[in-house]
Design an enzyme around this catalytic site. Structure first.
Site, PDB file in Angstrom:
ATOM      1  N   ASP A 201       0.338   5.077   0.500  1.00 21.95           N
ATOM      2  CA  ASP A 201      -0.599   6.144   0.850  1.00 21.95           C
ATOM      3  C   ASP A 201      -0.064   7.478   0.343  1.00 21.95           C
ATOM      4  O   ASP A 201       0.756   8.135   0.994  1.00 21.95           O
ATOM      5  CB  ASP A 201      -0.799   6.197   2.367  1.00 21.95           C
ATOM      6  CG  ASP A 201      -1.559   4.994   2.896  1.00 21.95           C
ATOM      7  OD1 ASP A 201      -2.436   4.495   2.163  1.00 21.95           O
ATOM      8  OD2 ASP A 201      -1.274   4.554   4.021  1.00 21.95           O
TER       9      ASP A 201
ATOM     10  N   HIS B 133       3.844   1.562   2.624  1.00 25.82           N
ATOM     11  CA  HIS B 133       3.672   0.348   3.430  1.00 25.82           C
ATOM     12  C   HIS B 133       4.074  -0.859   2.576  1.00 25.82           C
ATOM     13  O   HIS B 133       3.251  -1.400   1.829  1.00 25.82           O
ATOM     14  CB  HIS B 133       2.207   0.158   3.839  1.00 25.82           C
ATOM     15  CG  HIS B 133       1.622   1.202   4.720  1.00 25.82           C
ATOM     16  ND1 HIS B 133       1.560   1.083   6.093  1.00 25.82           N
ATOM     17  CD2 HIS B 133       1.022   2.385   4.430  1.00 25.82           C
ATOM     18  CE1 HIS B 133       0.960   2.142   6.613  1.00 25.82           C
ATOM     19  NE2 HIS B 133       0.621   2.940   5.622  1.00 25.82           N
TER      20      HIS B 133
ATOM     21  N   GLU C 219      -3.353  10.942   2.990  1.00 30.73           N
ATOM     22  CA  GLU C 219      -4.367  10.725   4.012  1.00 30.73           C
ATOM     23  C   GLU C 219      -4.493  12.059   4.730  1.00 30.73           C
ATOM     24  O   GLU C 219      -3.509  12.555   5.303  1.00 30.73           O
ATOM     25  CB  GLU C 219      -3.961   9.613   4.972  1.00 30.73           C
ATOM     26  CG  GLU C 219      -3.943   8.244   4.310  1.00 30.73           C
ATOM     27  CD  GLU C 219      -3.775   7.134   5.324  1.00 30.73           C
ATOM     28  OE1 GLU C 219      -4.789   6.501   5.679  1.00 30.73           O
ATOM     29  OE2 GLU C 219      -2.631   6.914   5.756  1.00 30.73           O
TER      30      GLU C 219
ATOM     31  N   GLU D 287       0.847  -1.190   0.000  1.00 29.81           N
ATOM     32  CA  GLU D 287       0.000   0.000   0.000  1.00 29.81           C
ATOM     33  C   GLU D 287       0.891   1.252   0.000  1.00 29.81           C
ATOM     34  O   GLU D 287       1.800   1.366   0.824  1.00 29.81           O
ATOM     35  CB  GLU D 287      -0.889  -0.018   1.243  1.00 29.81           C
ATOM     36  CG  GLU D 287      -1.721   1.219   1.473  1.00 29.81           C
ATOM     37  CD  GLU D 287      -2.518   1.137   2.777  1.00 29.81           C
ATOM     38  OE1 GLU D 287      -3.107   2.154   3.178  1.00 29.81           O
ATOM     39  OE2 GLU D 287      -2.520   0.048   3.404  1.00 29.81           O
TER      40      GLU D 287
END
Length: 461
Positions: A232, A246, A235, A230
């Site tokens: 990101d 991640h 956010e 993942e």
């Protein structure tokens, strides 16, 4: 004997092909959206795309129209086990605007927080598609990804997230023949938290051992989770934001079981093949409390552009990921990411040295390095990742990890605890869903291209 075996095998295949079916009561029509592919000279071509809502938001029902899932529980008659449940249940087409509060307009998409129709819908999770049956894959080594965002209506406790995950391009249909709904119906979700609240994973239901959430009337946790890398990109609400890679041991989607999934639904957060914490760069957490927010350097009262650059060690698309850089563009000015003021942690880029030092200074477990670090994240970016656009509130920790002090039991003087200006009593979902029911986020002007190709460098701040 051969005839009996053949018939049995054919029946087995038949059962597989009718599992996790597409519904027939409402047509699935994806809202259109455009994005742009840019070249090194900054010339950009428009690409026609479309969006689809995640299968987890859809009405799931039997052929007779009976709910397979109501509130936060499965129907035990229709779903006595995971395989039968997938065979008995269909994912229905979505009414995007009236039920889910999702609307598109050329290159933009708006996600409403609360939508009232037959019931109450909370947030949404969408995927960008290349066509009706396949997700769009982005390979971003030595590339940059930019988009415009309006977070002005997102207060404490909300998260407008735009990120990439290593989902199967077809939603898992090829790998799991029992999934006949596919990407067209938003199947195949995974992320580095290995979520166990998904209703279907790897072509089967997640009904066995399902435990309804004690504080969320719509969700629960099953025995299985869905893991994958993942990235990101974003956010955020109007008070804080975070950029976080991640990595996972294996980039592509894989199913985990019970406590081996790690994350918030398991007894050991760090038990999975993925890094649930990531290596985040949150300007507020890195010491600059006047950089991002209403009226600050990046003014969240108005729209701005977010640029994320994936730098490789040799400056090519086949190199190893060596840094992740962040720029903002607002009112014609290019604004560099704020520089860390945390003693011992330097710079404003995500690098291996930054991540190792940050974990040490903050006293956080270094699961980032354990699962491949920046190079591991680069492998997923090279393989190709699917774009996710979402809006959500947090029933587990009230989003305090993003915009407040977290953990709440730690001293705010400890490095890394202060992540945003919101109160530690903010973000309670039942409160947020009432006071901020009219909240929304708008993502627009998505562009992908070589580094420094997607924005005009009028001036630098």
């Amino acid at each position: 004997m051969k005839i009996i075996i053949l018939i049995t095998f054919l029946l087995y295949l038949t059962n597989l092909t009718i599992s996790q079916k597409a519904g027939k009561l409402s047509p699935e029509v994806h809202p259109p959206i455009t994005w742009q592919q840019c070249d090194a000279n900054g010339q950009c071509n428009t690409v026609q795309g479309e969006i689809v809502i995640d299968a987890n938001w859809r009405w799931v029902h039997s052929d007779q129209g009976t709910n397979c899932y109501t509130g936060n529980t499965w129907n035990p008659t229709i779903c006595p086990d995971d395989i039968s449940c997938a065979q008995n249940c269909s994912l229905e087409g979505a009414n995007y605007e009236s039920v889910y509060g999702v609307t598109t307009n050329q290159d933009s998409v708006r996600l409403d927080f609360i939508t009232q129709s037959q019931g109450k819908n909370i947030g949404s999770r969408l995927f960008l598609m290349a066509n009706e049956t396949n997700y769009q894959l982005f390979q971003l080594l030595n590339q940059e990804f930019s988009f415009d965002v309006d977070v002005s209506k997102l207060d404490c406790g909300l998260n407008g997230a735009l990120y990439l995950v290593s989902m199967d391009q077809d939603g898992g249909m090829t790998r799991f023949p029992s999934n006949s709904a596919g990407a067209k119906y938003g199947t195949g979700y995974c992320d580095a938290q290995c979520p166990r609240d998904l209703k279907f994973i790897s072509g089967q239901a997640n009904s066995e051992g399902w435990v309804p959430s004690p504080n969320n009337p719509n969700t629960g946790a099953g025995k299985h989770g869905s893991c994958c890398a993942e990235m990101d990109l974003w956010e955020a609400n109007n008070m804080a934001n975070a950029l976080t890679p991640h990595p996972c041991d294996t980039s592509s989607q894989s199913m985990c079981e019970e406590d081996d999934c790690g994350g918030s639904a398991s007894s050991n957060r760090y038990a999975s093949i993925c890094d649930p914490d990531g290596c985040d760069f949150n300007p507020y957490r890195m010491g600059n409390k006047t950089f991002f927010g209403p009226g600050l350097d990046v003014d969240t009262k108005s729209v701005f552009t977010v640029v994320t650059q994936f730098v490789t060690d040799d400056g090519t698309e086949t190199g190893t990921l060596s840094a992740i850089k962040r720029l903002y563009v607002q009112n014609g000015q290019v604004i560099s990411q704020s520089v860390s003021t945390i003693p011992g942690v330097t710079g404003n880029e995500i690098t291996t040295d930054f991540c190792t030092t940050q974990k040490d200074v903050f006293g956080d477990p270094d699961s980032f390095s354990k699962h491949g670090g920046l190079a591991g994240m680069g492998k997923a970016l090279k393989q190709g990742m699917v774009l996710v656009l979402s809006l959500w509130d947090d029933y587990f920790s009230d989003m305090l990890w993003l915009d407040s002090s977290f953990p709440v039991t730690a001293s705010i003087d400890k490095p890394g605890v202060s992540r945003g200006p919101c109160s530690t009593t903010s973000g309670v979902p039942t409160t947020v869903e009432s006071t901020d029911a009219d909240a929304y986020v708008i993502y627009s002007n998505i562009k992908v291209g070589p580094i420094n190709s997607t924005f005009k460098n009028k001036s630098t701040k």
